[in-house]
Design an enzyme around this catalytic site. Structure first.
Site, short mmCIF file in Angstrom:
data_model
loop_
_atom_site.label_atom_id
_atom_site.label_comp_id
_atom_site.label_asym_id
_atom_site.label_seq_id
_atom_site.Cartn_x
_atom_site.Cartn_y
_atom_site.Cartn_z
N ASP A 46 0.79 -1.26 -0.02
CA ASP A 46 0.06 0.13 0.11
C ASP A 46 0.95 1.15 0.06
OD1 ASP A 46 -2.91 1.06 0.69
OD2 ASP A 46 -1.45 2.35 1.85
N TYR A 51 2.96 9.93 -0.33
CA TYR A 51 4.01 9.36 0.73
C TYR A 51 5.31 9.60 0.05
CZ TYR A 51 0.07 6.33 2.44
OH TYR A 51 -1.03 6.13 3.13
N LYS A 80 -2.71 5.92 -4.45
CA LYS A 80 -3.86 6.79 -4.13
C LYS A 80 -3.38 8.03 -4.97
CE LYS A 80 -3.79 4.75 0.40
NZ LYS A 80 -2.48 4.76 0.86
N HIS A 113 -7.75 9.38 -2.37
CA HIS A 113 -7.21 9.59 -1.00
C HIS A 113 -7.88 9.95 0.06
CE1 HIS A 113 -3.01 9.25 1.01
NE2 HIS A 113 -3.92 9.06 1.97
N SER A 158 -11.16 6.33 -0.12
CA SER A 158 -10.45 6.27 1.22
C SER A 158 -10.88 7.48 1.92
CB SER A 158 -9.03 6.29 0.86
OG SER A 158 -8.24 6.37 2.50
N ASN A 159 -11.09 7.27 3.12
CA ASN A 159 -11.71 8.28 4.19
C ASN A 159 -13.00 9.11 3.86
OD1 ASN A 159 -9.24 8.68 5.79
ND2 ASN A 159 -8.35 8.89 4.08
N LYS A 266 2.16 -0.91 8.97
CA LYS A 266 3.37 -0.71 8.30
C LYS A 266 4.61 -0.87 9.34
CE LYS A 266 6.73 2.84 8.97
NZ LYS A 266 7.66 3.26 9.98
N SER A 267 5.48 -1.34 8.93
CA SER A 267 6.81 -1.50 9.73
C SER A 267 8.03 -1.58 8.61
CB SER A 267 6.69 -3.02 10.44
OG SER A 267 8.05 -3.12 11.10
N1 LIG Z 1 -5.74 6.34 3.38
C1 LIG Z 1 -5.07 7.00 4.08
O1 LIG Z 1 -5.63 8.15 4.63
C2 LIG Z 1 -3.95 6.39 5.13
C3 LIG Z 1 -3.67 7.03 6.42
C4 LIG Z 1 -2.87 6.61 7.16
C5 LIG Z 1 -2.20 5.11 6.82
N2 LIG Z 1 -2.65 4.49 5.64
C6 LIG Z 1 -1.85 3.42 5.13
O2 LIG Z 1 -1.88 2.48 6.32
C7 LIG Z 1 -0.48 2.07 6.68
C8 LIG Z 1 -0.54 1.49 8.18
O3 LIG Z 1 -1.18 2.51 8.99
P1 LIG Z 1 -0.01 3.56 9.93
O4 LIG Z 1 1.40 3.68 9.07
O5 LIG Z 1 -0.63 4.70 9.92
O6 LIG Z 1 0.13 2.77 11.20
P2 LIG Z 1 0.25 1.34 11.80
O7 LIG Z 1 0.61 0.38 10.83
O8 LIG Z 1 -0.89 1.10 12.76
O9 LIG Z 1 1.39 1.53 12.82
C9 LIG Z 1 2.72 1.84 12.01
C10 LIG Z 1 3.73 1.74 13.45
O10 LIG Z 1 3.72 0.66 14.34
C11 LIG Z 1 5.05 -0.13 14.26
N3 LIG Z 1 4.90 -1.35 14.24
C12 LIG Z 1 4.63 -2.20 13.33
N4 LIG Z 1 4.54 -3.37 13.57
C13 LIG Z 1 4.88 -3.60 14.85
C14 LIG Z 1 4.61 -4.68 15.81
N5 LIG Z 1 4.45 -5.76 15.42
N6 LIG Z 1 4.89 -4.49 17.14
C15 LIG Z 1 5.29 -2.98 17.44
N7 LIG Z 1 5.04 -1.93 16.73
C16 LIG Z 1 4.83 -2.17 15.21
C17 LIG Z 1 5.83 0.84 13.32
O11 LIG Z 1 7.36 0.72 13.73
P3 LIG Z 1 8.33 0.33 12.75
O12 LIG Z 1 8.13 0.53 11.34
O13 LIG Z 1 9.53 1.24 13.26
O14 LIG Z 1 8.55 -1.27 12.68
C18 LIG Z 1 5.36 1.97 12.95
O15 LIG Z 1 5.69 2.87 14.09
C19 LIG Z 1 0.24 3.17 6.28
O16 LIG Z 1 1.78 2.74 6.34
C20 LIG Z 1 -0.42 3.36 4.94
O17 LIG Z 1 -0.10 2.73 4.06
C21 LIG Z 1 -3.45 5.19 4.68
#
Ligand SMILES: NC(=O)c1ccc[n+]([C@@H]2O[C@H](COP(=O)([O-])OP(=O)(O)OC[C@H]3O[C@@H](n4cnc5c(N)ncnc54)[C@H](OP(=O)(O)O)[C@@H]3O)[C@@H](O)[C@H]2O)c1
Length: 324
Positions: A46, A51, A80, A113, A158-159, A266-267
């Protein structure tokens, strides 16, 4: 390992765990994470124009595709249409830019988006963000044309709010295949999920771990930190994790999968990439589900609320409930 898939409108396989790539700002770290993820079996990635990492993803995919280690058909790539292009005259131009950066002929899913169009401005500009009138139906017709032209297999939202999704569905020739919104244990969005699933959209949870790093983003925007629930320190999640010999993150993700919601954690950390797909050898039971449902905090637990730009909140297409 092969990650299970669900079917998207049109019969396309959509892996239920994908790799999120927002805040993957360090190119080398993202490149390493992508290579590790592909080795582990991730096939769904994704990203988004905004980004600013599509070129990194494109570079890694090109290596995997040209070496024959992977076939294009095996991948599921989402990107997006950015807010500066939620305008019918800009859709084709922006999907072409994304395809060029990704070095692909097509993406699998192209999402609008966010439901508000902004005036284009230079990257990193400190000028206030301004919005433009936004016509979802006119933009959607251009999204449909991208499917016709073979630039994307499917299109989605999205959103968007329930009313906005409903209006697109009622005025579409090609229905939205997917809704990507923030969903996690503390913010389950039950009504929105039910509406989307009842209407045949596959729901994708972003910030499925309630993004423990979100305050880095607010700091970058010059905004104060937000006090949000943390999945790593929550006692109820920890005790369910202990019972199943899993991590708190795995409980967060499994709770979504058991609601038929696709997750895109995301990681950029190799051990976490492995952990985040190791979800298919256990099941949350009725007691676990009841306890997790009890952690719903509603709107105050929204991590990505987009209200950092004042012009968004006063726009007629602002999709989220008003804040005090
Ligand atoms: N459509 C939209 O408007 C929108 C908005 C926000 C996000 N997104 C998409 O959704 C994806 C995911 O959401 P997000 O990035 O906001 O947040 P998330 O996936 O909920 O959290 C990411 C954070 O959690 C940490 N993490 C990952 N796996 C972990 C684990 N097993 N244990 C502990 N910590 C962990 C990561 O650290 P490290 O990377 O340091 O490991 C990072 O700091 C985004 O990357 C993006 O692709 C879309």
């Amino acid at each position: 390992m092969a990650i299970p898939s669900v079917k998207l409108l049109g019969g396309y396989d959509f892996p239920v765990v994908g790799l999120g790539t927002w805040q993957s700002d360090n190119e080398q770290a993202l490149e390493d994470a992508l290579n590790a993820a592909l080795e582990l079996g991730y096939r769904h990635i994704d990203t988004a124009y905004v980004y600013r990492n599509e070129h990194v993803i494109g570079r890694v995919l090109k290596e995997w595709l040209t070496s024959g280690k992977i076939k294009r058909d095996d991948l599921f790539i989402t990107t997006k249409l950015p807010m500066e292009a939620i305008n019918p005259d800009r859709v084709e131009q922006y999907i072409k830019k994304s395809l060029e950066s990704l070095q692909l002929d097509y993406v699998d899913l192209y999402l609008i988006h966010f439901p508000i169009c902004t005036k284009p401005r230079k990257p990193d500009s400190k000028e206030p963000i301004e919005t433009e009138p936004t016509d979802h139906i006119a933009v959607w017709k251009k999204m449909e044309e991208q499917v016709d032209a073979g630039r994307t297999k499917t299109i989605g939202l999205s959103n968007f709010s329930i009313a906005q999704i409903d209006r697109v569905i009622k005025n579409s020739r090609i229905k939205p295949a997917c809704l990507q919104v923030e969903i996690h244990t503390f913010f389950p969005q039950n009504e929105l999920v039910k509406f989307a699933q009842d209407n045949g959209l596959v729901v994708v949870a972003y910030s499925p771990l309630a993004n423990p790093s979100i305050n880095k983003f607010y700091a970058k925007m010059g905004l104060p930190p937000k006090e949000l629930p943390n999945m790593l320190t929550n006692g109820i999640i920890s005790s369910i994790a202990k019972k199943h010999n899993k991590s708190n993150a795995q409980i967060m993700l499994k709770f979504l999968l058991q609601r038929n919601i696709v997750v895109i954690p995301k990681s950029v950390t190799a051990t976490r990439l492995k952990e985040n797909i190791d979800l298919f050898d256990f099941t949350l039971d009725g007691d676990d589900l009841t306890a997790l449902r009890g952690l719903d905090q509603g709107e105050p637990a929204r991590v990505c609320d987009f209200s950092f730009a004042k012009a968004f909140v006063s726009h007629p297409e602002w999709p989220f409930p008003a804040r005090d």
